[in-house]
Design an enzyme around this catalytic site. Sequence first.
Site, PDB file in Angstrom:
ATOM      1  CE1 TYR A 154      -4.070   1.955   0.497  1.00 12.61           C
ATOM      2  CE2 TYR A 154      -2.882   3.037   2.283  1.00 12.61           C
ATOM      3  CZ  TYR A 154      -3.970   2.975   1.431  1.00 12.61           C
ATOM      4  OH  TYR A 154      -4.952   3.929   1.498  1.00 12.61           O
ATOM      5  CE  LYS A 158      -3.776   4.778  -1.615  1.00 10.82           C
ATOM      6  NZ  LYS A 158      -4.799   5.246  -2.577  1.00 10.82           N
TER       7      LYS A 158
END
Length: 252
Positions: A154, A158
């Site tokens: 993640y 991001k």
Amino acid sequence: MSRFTDKIAVVTGAAQGIGAATAHRLAEEGAAVAVVDLTAERAQGTADAINAKGGTARAYGCDVADHEAVEAVFAQIAADFGTLHILVNNAGITRDGLFFKMSKNDWDTVLAVNLTSAYNCAQAAQKYMVGQRYGKIVSLSSRSALGNRGQANYAAAKAGIQGLTATLAIELGPYGINVNAVAPGYIATAMTAATAERVGSTTEDHQQLAAERTPLRRVGRPEEVASVVTFLASEDASYVSGQTLYINGGAR
């Protein structure tokens, strides 16, 4: 307020949380909204709620990690609404786990849904925006881009959003297209509730711990992120591009 009168907005991952809040806020300020989620059935609730309040919205189903599916749904949105002016890349998932035992599938899936989807949607959207020499693209990054235990996939995705945003601002700026990102901290959503469950905590206890570490001493709400996204999508931010704005209550 009517900052988005006659504007067409596409919001991905708009069935709940930040995406739904953003779709509502854009509609409240005059935009017609294409509410996109994995299935049209998932998106329909948000679209119905907007229409019930006098706004204009349609629900669309699309796996935004699928390049061909994205091309098809954007063509349908443009056919239905005439064009599009605003894209909010909000779709995202987590598949948390410590790096040493993170599966290849969990890595690939999170990168595809959180990062590749932004590439897919931005590439589809810019075809319409370049021609009209106007467009606003806002993508969802995260505080996790700075690193977060158990979220290597993640965090990488991001962080990638921030690099993609800066580059698209350079390439698309000459065509009148603003490209920005927001990076929320702890926001009370279904996603953070799932994280609480993963670490063996209740949602309430998990939020309380996050609040104690935040200078404002509380967690954020989806509506607070939506207000910043809509600012960046508006002419109030006409000279802002290539930026990532952190929305985290002052956390460091």
